[in-house]
Scaffold this motif. Structure first.
Motif, mmCIF file in Angstrom:
data_model
loop_
_atom_site.group_PDB
_atom_site.id
_atom_site.type_symbol
_atom_site.label_atom_id
_atom_site.label_comp_id
_atom_site.label_asym_id
_atom_site.label_seq_id
_atom_site.Cartn_x
_atom_site.Cartn_y
_atom_site.Cartn_z
ATOM 1 N N ARG A 1 -72.075 -28.777 -31.878
ATOM 2 C CA ARG A 1 -70.911 -29.300 -32.583
ATOM 3 C C ARG A 1 -70.787 -30.807 -32.318
ATOM 4 N N VAL A 2 -70.455 -31.545 -33.364
ATOM 5 C CA VAL A 2 -70.301 -32.996 -33.269
ATOM 6 C C VAL A 2 -68.862 -33.331 -33.615
ATOM 7 N N ALA A 3 -68.139 -33.897 -32.666
ATOM 8 C CA ALA A 3 -66.736 -34.265 -32.863
ATOM 9 C C ALA A 3 -66.623 -35.782 -32.975
ATOM 10 N N GLY A 4 -65.970 -36.239 -34.034
ATOM 11 C CA GLY A 4 -65.808 -37.673 -34.229
ATOM 12 C C GLY A 4 -64.868 -37.934 -35.386
ATOM 13 N N THR A 5 -64.992 -39.104 -35.972
ATOM 14 C CA THR A 5 -64.162 -39.468 -37.121
ATOM 15 C C THR A 5 -65.056 -39.763 -38.321
ATOM 16 N N GLN A 6 -64.548 -39.452 -39.508
ATOM 17 C CA GLN A 6 -65.358 -39.563 -40.719
ATOM 18 C C GLN A 6 -65.858 -40.979 -40.954
ATOM 19 N N TRP A 7 -65.072 -41.973 -40.580
ATOM 20 C CA TRP A 7 -65.423 -43.350 -40.928
ATOM 21 C C TRP A 7 -66.161 -44.077 -39.805
ATOM 22 N N SER A 8 -66.607 -43.337 -38.811
ATOM 23 C CA SER A 8 -67.315 -43.947 -37.685
ATOM 24 C C SER A 8 -68.807 -44.061 -37.976
ATOM 25 N N PRO A 9 -69.373 -45.279 -37.934
ATOM 26 C CA PRO A 9 -70.830 -45.423 -38.109
ATOM 27 C C PRO A 9 -71.632 -44.655 -37.065
ATOM 28 N N HIS A 10 -71.124 -44.584 -35.835
ATOM 29 C CA HIS A 10 -71.837 -43.859 -34.790
ATOM 30 C C HIS A 10 -71.883 -42.363 -35.110
ATOM 31 N N SER A 11 -70.776 -41.825 -35.605
ATOM 32 C CA SER A 11 -70.765 -40.413 -36.000
ATOM 33 C C SER A 11 -71.746 -40.180 -37.139
ATOM 34 N N HIS A 12 -71.767 -41.088 -38.093
ATOM 35 C CA HIS A 12 -72.699 -40.965 -39.222
ATOM 36 C C HIS A 12 -74.147 -40.973 -38.734
ATOM 37 N N ASP A 13 -74.471 -41.851 -37.790
ATOM 38 C CA ASP A 13 -75.842 -41.934 -37.289
ATOM 39 C C ASP A 13 -76.285 -40.608 -36.668
ATOM 40 N N PHE B 1 -71.032 -31.221 -28.335
ATOM 41 C CA PHE B 1 -70.864 -30.030 -27.508
ATOM 42 C C PHE B 1 -72.038 -29.093 -27.780
ATOM 43 N N PHE B 2 -72.702 -28.658 -26.709
ATOM 44 C CA PHE B 2 -73.886 -27.827 -26.837
ATOM 45 C C PHE B 2 -73.579 -26.402 -26.391
ATOM 46 N N PRO B 3 -74.338 -25.434 -26.887
ATOM 47 C CA PRO B 3 -74.044 -24.023 -26.572
ATOM 48 C C PRO B 3 -74.072 -23.693 -25.090
ATOM 49 N N ASP B 4 -74.777 -24.498 -24.282
ATOM 50 C CA ASP B 4 -74.821 -24.224 -22.843
ATOM 51 C C ASP B 4 -73.629 -24.798 -22.097
ATOM 52 N N GLY B 5 -72.681 -25.393 -22.838
ATOM 53 C CA GLY B 5 -71.485 -25.952 -22.220
ATOM 54 C C GLY B 5 -71.592 -27.418 -21.869
ATOM 55 N N SER B 6 -72.755 -28.006 -21.985
ATOM 56 C CA SER B 6 -72.919 -29.419 -21.681
ATOM 57 C C SER B 6 -72.421 -30.280 -22.835
ATOM 58 N N THR B 7 -72.158 -31.551 -22.551
ATOM 59 C CA THR B 7 -71.649 -32.475 -23.552
ATOM 60 C C THR B 7 -72.379 -33.816 -23.448
ATOM 61 N N LEU B 8 -72.365 -34.547 -24.531
ATOM 62 C CA LEU B 8 -72.846 -35.927 -24.551
ATOM 63 C C LEU B 8 -71.812 -36.765 -25.282
#
Length: 553
Positions: free
Chosen positions: A145-157, A198-205
């Motif tokens: 899962r990727v959490a961010g904002t629609q207008w964020s270039p980093h999220s888009h990348d 968020f990754f299925p093993d519970g880890s995050t980046l």
């Protein structure tokens, strides 16, 4: 699919064990029973489950616990799991608190202690609640899962990287999804670095760079050996073809890609004129097949690693990588392709990656359902992008500097565009201005014949205006034209003379550069026909020429 969780919480160990025993006896086939000894520990556990996206079907919570009461725990837990069923275990003296919590947390039921026999006083209540949960709550997504904002270039990348690599993910917009915002806040505090993964093993980046992300999802980000027969730089169609043929013909082959495999072709929504695919194929699908084929035949593919320098020291060729390592090889194949050309419009930079996109941006297209978008460009990529976007947007305008599309776009695409009701072609038109706050809201269009200007509303801009060669890493090592494209084969000879510094008693091979043993294929070459089929053919031919070269060293 992981079993949904029933969580029981009580600070009295003998009561906790008794509840867990009864739950296991009746529900262990269909549910995972989790017991926790305090409200604080339970809250930490709930946050961990949410990071894993594990489903929780029921909270069975004691009301009278020190530090954090059952009601206080539920007030926090429902921020992350609002649809989980909530049952409070109470003593007779706690019934007022239980009744109050019906309003405070939407309590579904409260049970008096003791609950014996469970067949009469526990299971019928929970069975009904759990049946209702199964009927009304969709099971959660189990992948990344990727959490961010629609207008964020980093999220888009991040989304674009996953889309191009065909890695499934779920997008969580924290500005539209309160649960996603609560999850991010609970994990990283009030001011996290977005996007958060968020990754299925519970880890995050948090806002990872491409190399970290590629490594996390299992891609190779480091070379396995110091020496190869053939090093290929760039995993577009030419590079992938070179890897397939090189590995299949026994060469120790490594393919190095700084972004995602596929190159410019990999971003194409639909390639309809590539041999063997009568219904067309997306660039991502073609890339996936070619990558799988190259790996199966023994080629090594390294992703998110950039070549920063190339040098020749006979009889070997060397490449320096962005992680500081150096690889040597007998032969080097440059298939670095091209980089997108930026649209020179004042102020456009602030919208890039968040309503202004270079390429079809398949990861974002669905967001523009029912909206008005513009495509800038008149080549096949622009046409394919417009056709793809027309499936979502209510209006697609193609902005063309020339009189029509016919001079620069394949006839089949021109016919498709003219036959699509929600696509309009605006000839002799250029973008000369953009406006908006957080995102693009309008564009200024100028007719380059009449010089008339008009500002119109626009929700997004997709740009396909050509490209420049990605040849910076070779510097002055090989001969290039003024634009930076690499000279090869016959183009190297001037007035019948071989290139300066050429020391072999033969002419350069067809795809060989001005340095023996360094070859180039695909869009990076000077004067090349820029088509997927052409690039694939050159990648295959290059390997045959490399074999000839190896016979001479």
């Amino acid at each position: 699919m992981a079993k949904p969780i029933i969580m029981t919480i009580d600070d009295e160990l003998h009561v906790l064990n008794a509840v867990a025993r009864d739950l296991q006896a009746h529900y262990r086939k269909d549910f995972r029973i989790v017991k926790v000894g305090s409200g604080e520990e339970a809250w930490e556990t709930v946050q961990e489950f949410k990071r894993r996206n594990d489903p929780i079907a029921l909270f069975l919570v004691d009301q009278r616990m020190p530090a954090m009461s059952g009601t206080e725990f539920l007030e926090e837990a429902i921020k992350l799991y609002p649809e989980t069923k909530k049952v409070l275990l109470t003593a007779y003296a706690d019934t007022d608190a239980a009744i109050a919590s019906i309003n405070a947390v939407g309590l579904d039921y409260y049970l008096m202690k003791p609950w014996d026999p469970p067949e009469e006083r526990l299971y019928p209540v929970l069975d009904e609640l759990l049946d209702d949960w199964f009927a009304s709550v969709p099971l959660p997504y189990e992948g990344i899962r990727v959490a961010g904002t629609q207008w964020s270039p980093h999220s888009h990348d991040i989304k674009e990287f996953f889309a191009r690599c065909q890695i499934p993910y779920q997008w969580l917009d924290i500005e539209r999804d309160s649960q996603a915002k609560e999850l991010v806040t609970a994990t990283a505090g009030a001011h996290p670095r977005l996007p958060m993964l968020f990754f299925p093993d519970g880890s995050t980046l948090m806002d990872p760079d491409r190399a970290t992300l590629a490594d996390k999802v299992g891609m190779k980000t480091h070379a396995q050996q110091p020496f190869y027969d053939l090093v290929i730089i760039g995993a577009g169609p030419a590079g992938l073809a070179g890897a397939v043929y090189g590995a299949s013909e026994g060469l120790r082959t490594i393919l190095i890609e700084r972004e995602a495999a596929g190159g410019q072709a990999g971003t194409s929504a639909r390639i309809e004129n590539y041999l063997g695919f009568p219904q067309g194929i997306s660039g991502a699908d073609l890339t996936r097949r070619a990558t799988t084929q190259a790996k199966r035949l023994g080629a090594e593919l390294v992703t998110a690693l950039e070549v920063t320098d190339v040098r020749a020291e006979d009889p070997y060729r060397y490449v320096t990588l962005s992680d500081g390592t150096e690889l040597s090889c007998h032969a080097l194949l440059l298939t670095t392709g091209v980089q997108v050309r930026r649209l020179p419009v004042p102020g456009i930079e602030k919208f890039e990656g968040g309503s202004v996109y270079y390429g079809a941006a398949a990861s974002e297209a669905a967001y523009y359902q029912g909206k008005k978008v513009f495509v800038v460009g008149s080549g096949n990529s622009a046409g394919q992008g417009a056709m793809f976007l027309s499936r979502f947007a209510s209006q697609v305008g193609i902005l063309v500097r020339g009189d029509s599309l016919k001079a620069t776009m394949s006839a089949y695409l021109v016919d498709q565009i003219h036959g699509t009701e929600n696509i309009a072609v605006l000839a002799n038109t250029e973008v000369t201005g953009v406006e908006g706050g957080e995102r693009l809201e309008g564009v200024t269009l100028t007719n380059n014949v009449t010089k008339e200007r008009e500002t119109v509303s626009a929700d997004a801009l997709f740009i396909f205006i050509g490209a420049v060669p990605a040849t910076g890493m070779v510097g002055d090592l090989v001969a290039r034209d003024k634009a930076g494209f690499i000279f090869t084969g016959p183009d190297l000879k001037q007035d019948g003379q071989r290139p300066k510094g050429w020391h072999l008693n033969r002419d350069p091979f067809l795809l060989e550069t001005s340095v023996p043993g360094i070859f180039a294929a695909g869009d990076v070459r000077h004067g090349v026909i820029r088509r997927v089929a052409s690039a694939v053919g050159q990648g295959a031919v290059a390997v045959s020429l490399i074999h000839k070269y190896l016979e001479t060293v």
